[in-house]
Enzyme design. Structure first.
Site, short mmCIF file in Angstrom:
data_model
loop_
_atom_site.label_atom_id
_atom_site.label_comp_id
_atom_site.label_asym_id
_atom_site.label_seq_id
_atom_site.Cartn_x
_atom_site.Cartn_y
_atom_site.Cartn_z
N SER A 696 0.82 -1.22 0.00
CA SER A 696 0.00 0.00 0.00
C SER A 696 0.85 1.26 0.00
O SER A 696 0.32 2.33 0.26
CB SER A 696 -0.94 0.02 1.21
OG SER A 696 -0.20 0.02 2.41
N LYS A 739 -6.19 3.02 9.02
CA LYS A 739 -5.37 4.05 8.38
C LYS A 739 -6.01 5.43 8.51
O LYS A 739 -5.33 6.42 8.77
CB LYS A 739 -5.15 3.69 6.91
CG LYS A 739 -4.25 2.48 6.72
CD LYS A 739 -4.09 2.14 5.25
CE LYS A 739 -3.16 0.93 5.07
NZ LYS A 739 -2.99 0.57 3.65
#
Length: 820
Positions: A696, A739
């Site tokens: 990511s 996140k």
């Protein structure tokens, strides 16, 4: 060595020696006896005798052998002065000593036992007087000696344990007292009777008593030989079984036992008929009972068969604890009372309960809770059992590597037992409990089999209705059992086993959830456990949030509970010190460091100003979300790319893909085609001691590189997450909820996420989304437009006159003179 006076109590031939007490052993003069010595006082007495007394020691027998530390009154008055011939130390701390009796001696327990001497160690000494023989040699005594020696020959023939050399040596002795003393150690009589012989000072009388004992011993040994011979003859005539049965009957009759195998078998058959099992299983057990009828209860095989039958009859074959008509609202209230959050596991349980109320029979589901330690996997399994009003069992499978732990041993093995599943059902006495199989990902395989493969049949709803345990060798229905498994990582669970289970992930708690858990569950629990009242301790929400952020770093709440317990302990100490049980203590954000000390952890925050080549990324860990800074610097060079920060293989590949993407887009970015040959690129992710990896970071790495190459700062209030392809597409990622929480905590205002992750925003708490501008992106072009300051290349290149390294990379149409 100290000296002692006798105060005139003994004659001049009195002596003082270390004394050692004997248990169930009597030492006789002129005899040699080996003994094992283990008591500390006895060992010290022997060592002192060897070192300071010419290996001489005074041996006296205890009246009560069970006493470990006998007093003076616990010892007989007459003992034997002995000499230590040999001494051997053994590895276990004991010593083997060979004693030789020298002479009889008498002492007075009231006055002659010398107290323990500190400088000599913990052992007793005794003053004693050597005793002489009191009888005279007579013709009758000589005749008695001959009679005894004649009997010795017969004794040697019937008792093979006495060496022929010892018989021969005793046959040459002409002294009555010495002959009696040497015969006594070979006779199997009680030590108290041997002490009586030792205290007999008349040698003729002593030998006469020994003669009586010797004749009795000869007769006993002869009887034993005759009995053994008779038994042997009976065994040779196929009467061994009858003899043993008669013995068992006689023993049982004396002990008042009623041991009738036929009556016992009838009772077992009656219990079998009452068990709700299949006819096939019932018939097989009935054959075992029939086999048991033909066996003797004293045989080993009888015990094996009887244990097997007991196991079968003790199992709850169809004993179901009624759980119909479950109140869904009450079950929901119980789950909410025990756990905050965890909505998906709760919803799945309530769905099962709802279906259970509508159908008569339903195969038990197999749920697998996967998540890091401390998130409540096992405790929610316990709450599930409480909400269903079922029995709860927990089996830890961590470290299990023997297949027999699951399937059981075959009955041919010594000590065979059923597996853990069957054992648990016998213990709980119901056939529909909730069984939690903990740490299912930590099983391993070796030469004893693969327990994870054995679990396939247990956890397969299409097979476990006929589970076959090796010990029972009968089909047992496990379909009504509600199995719940827990694991930290799916990687440790074989794929075929994963296929049997419904995976429910428990990724960890958000900060907001931890604060609510601390307020509603942990703090009241710890206040009660530490003897405080609710009014004694008040902790503000900001203080709890600081405990979560600065004193713990975990996915669960175990360390959070420990820190709260520490606050409760400090408060309890303050209340006790002030002698005020009604004292109220307020814990605020400012006073927290005084109680818990210096903060242990930090979390990532945005930069104060936008900078060139610095970009905010977002990462997921088992401990939650983290801000991840990516830094890129350019240096004059020849195209070398260096990547540091302890990055894993995936992130290193993302960095190389970012470089390739930029080279393929150099024309659109206004870069020279060979720009990469003119500079060295260094990519670094700070906190280099921490391993970092994951799919990511590609978007973040590419943005930081473009920022450095174009000399354009990246917005400091923006963070991003996503992986890129070589064509610039932004790929979806996982852990979006964690996140976004990290971005919110780091004072980020705008977050770029992959467009495919837009559907996951429904799992993010609304109080976080209201403070964030979340922008879905599909391509890198959209990322550049949002991330770099300005929105046109003319604005992007406004400053490269101040950075000659970046300026040399641009094409001529994008360059302009440096500002003066």
């Amino acid at each position: 060595m100290p000296t002692f006076s006798f105060d005139g109590k003994k004659s001049p031939d009195s002596m003082t020696l270390p004394m050692m007490s004997l248990r169930e052993v009597v030492m006789f003069p002129k005899s040699i006896v080996p003994l094992f010595v283990g008591r500390e006082a006895s060992i010290k007495a022997i060592e002192t005798a060897v070192a300071d007394y010419g290996k001489q020691i005074f041996l006296v027998t205890q009246k009560s052998p069970e006493k470990e530390h006998p007093e003076a009154d616990d010892l007989y008055r007459i003992g034997t002065v002995s000499k230590i011939l040999q001494m051997l130390r053994l590895p276990d701390g004991t010593i083997k000593v060979l004693f030789e009796g020298v002479s009889r001696a008498a002492w007075d327990p009231e006055t002659d036992m010398i107290p323990y001497a500190d400088e000599e160690g913990d052992y007793p000494k005794a003053r004693f007087q050597v005793l002489g023989e009191s009888g005279e040699e007579t013709a009758e005594g000589k005749a008695l000696i001959r009679a005894v020696q004649d009997s010795l020959e017969e004794f040697g023939k019937v008792n093979k344990k006495v060496a022929p050399e010892a018989i021969l040596a005793m046959s040459t002795i002409k002294d009555a007292g010495q002959l009696a003393d040497q015969i006594m150690p070979h006779l199997k009589i009680d030590f108290s009777r041997k002490q009586d012989i030792l205290e007999e000072l008349d040698p003729n009388r002593r030998l006469e008593r020994v003669y009586e004992l010797l004749l009795g011993e000869i007769e006993i040994v002869s009887i034993e030989k005759r009995v053994k011979g008779r038994v042997k003859d009976q065994m040779e005539k196929n009467q061994r079984e009858y003899y043993l049965n008669e013995q068992v009957k006689a023993i049982n009759k004396e002990m008042g036992r009623d041991d009738d195998p036929q009556a016992e078998a009838q009772e077992l058959e009656a219990q079998l008929d009452a068990k709700p099992m299949s006819e096939e299983n019932r018939e097989r057990v009935r054959k075992e009972i029939k086999k048991m009828r033909t066996m003797q209860s004293s045989s080993a095989e009888y015990t094996v068969v009887r244990n097997y039958i007991d196991w079968v009859l003790d199992l709850p074959w169809d004993n179901i604890k009624d759980d119909k008509d479950v109140d869904i609202k009450q079950a929901r209230a119980i789950l909410d009372e025990d756990h905050y959050g965890l909505e998906k596991p709760k919803e799945r349980i309530l769905e099962y309960l709802a279906v259970q109320t509508l159908v008569e029979t339903m195969k038990g589901p197999i749920l697998c809770f996967v998540g890091p330690p401390g998130v409540g996997k096992t405790s929610i399994a316990r709450s599930i059992a409480r909400s269903m009003d079922r029995e709860f069992l927990r089996l830890s499978l961590g470290g299990v590597r023997d297949e027999a732990e699951i399937r059981g041993h075959r009955r041919t093995y010594v000590g065979a037992m059923p597996g853990k599943i069957i054992q648990s059902l016998k213990r709980v006495k119901f056939n529909n409990p909730v069984i939690c199989l903990d740490e299912v990902d930590k099983m391993s395989a070796d030469f004893r089999g693969d327990p994870s493969a054995a679990l396939l049949e247990v956890l397969d709803p299409e097979q476990n209705y006929a589970f076959n345990d090796h010990y029972l060798d009968l089909d047992y229905d496990l379909s009504k059992v509600f199995f719940i498994t827990t694991a930290n990582n799916l990687e440790g669970i074989p794929l075929p086993l994963q296929d049997r289970m419904e995976i429910i992930r428990l990724p960890g708690y958000l900060e907001t959830e931890k604060v609510e858990i601390a307020k509603g569950f942990l703090l009241p629990k710890q206040i009660k456990q530490h003897g405080l009242k609710p009014d004694n301790l008040k902790v503000s929400d900001n203080a709890i949030l600081d405990v979560v952020r600065y004193y713990t770093k975990e996915a669960g709440v175990r360390n959070l509970e420990r820190e709260i317990a520490s606050i409760c302990r400090k408060s309890a100490m303050k209340i006790v010190e002030d002698h005020d049980r009604d004292k109220s203590i307020q814990i605020s954000k400012q006073s927290l460091q005084k109680i818990l000390g210096v903060t242990k952890f930090t979390y990532g925050e945005r930069e104060e100003e936008a900078q060139v080549g610095v970009c905010n990324g977002l990462a997921w860990t088992q401990l939650g979300g983290e801000m991840l800074l990516v830094e890129v610097v350019l240096m004059p060079g020849k195209g070398k790319v260096e990547i540091t920060g302890k990055l894993g293989d995936v992130m290193q590949e993302s960095a190389r893909a970012a470089v390739s993407y930029i080279r393929s887009r150099s024309d659109l970015l206004g870069l020279k085609p060979d720009f990469y040959k003119l500079v060295d690129i260094h990519i670094h992710v700070p906190d280099g001691a921490t391993p970092k990896d994951g799919p990511s970071a590609g978007v973040t790495l590419t943005t930081a590189l473009i920022s450095a190459l174009l000399n354009i700062p990246v917005r400091n209030d923006l963070a991003m997450t996503g992986e890129i392809t070589l064509r610039g597409r932004v790929l979806p990622i996982g852990g979006l909820r964690e996140k976004l929480l990290a971005a919110h905590r780091g004072l980020i205002k705008t977050v770029l996420i992959p467009a495919d992750n837009e559907k996951n925003l429904q799992d993010v708490p609304k109080d976080i989304l209201k403070d964030l501008e979340v922008i879905p992106v599909k391509t890198m072009d959209q990322v550049i437009d949002k991330a770099l300051e300005g929105n046109s290349r003319n604005i992007w290149v406004r400053n490269h006159g101040e950075a000659p390294v970046a300026a040399c990379l641009l094409k001529e149409e994008f360059q302009r003179p440096a500002r003066q």
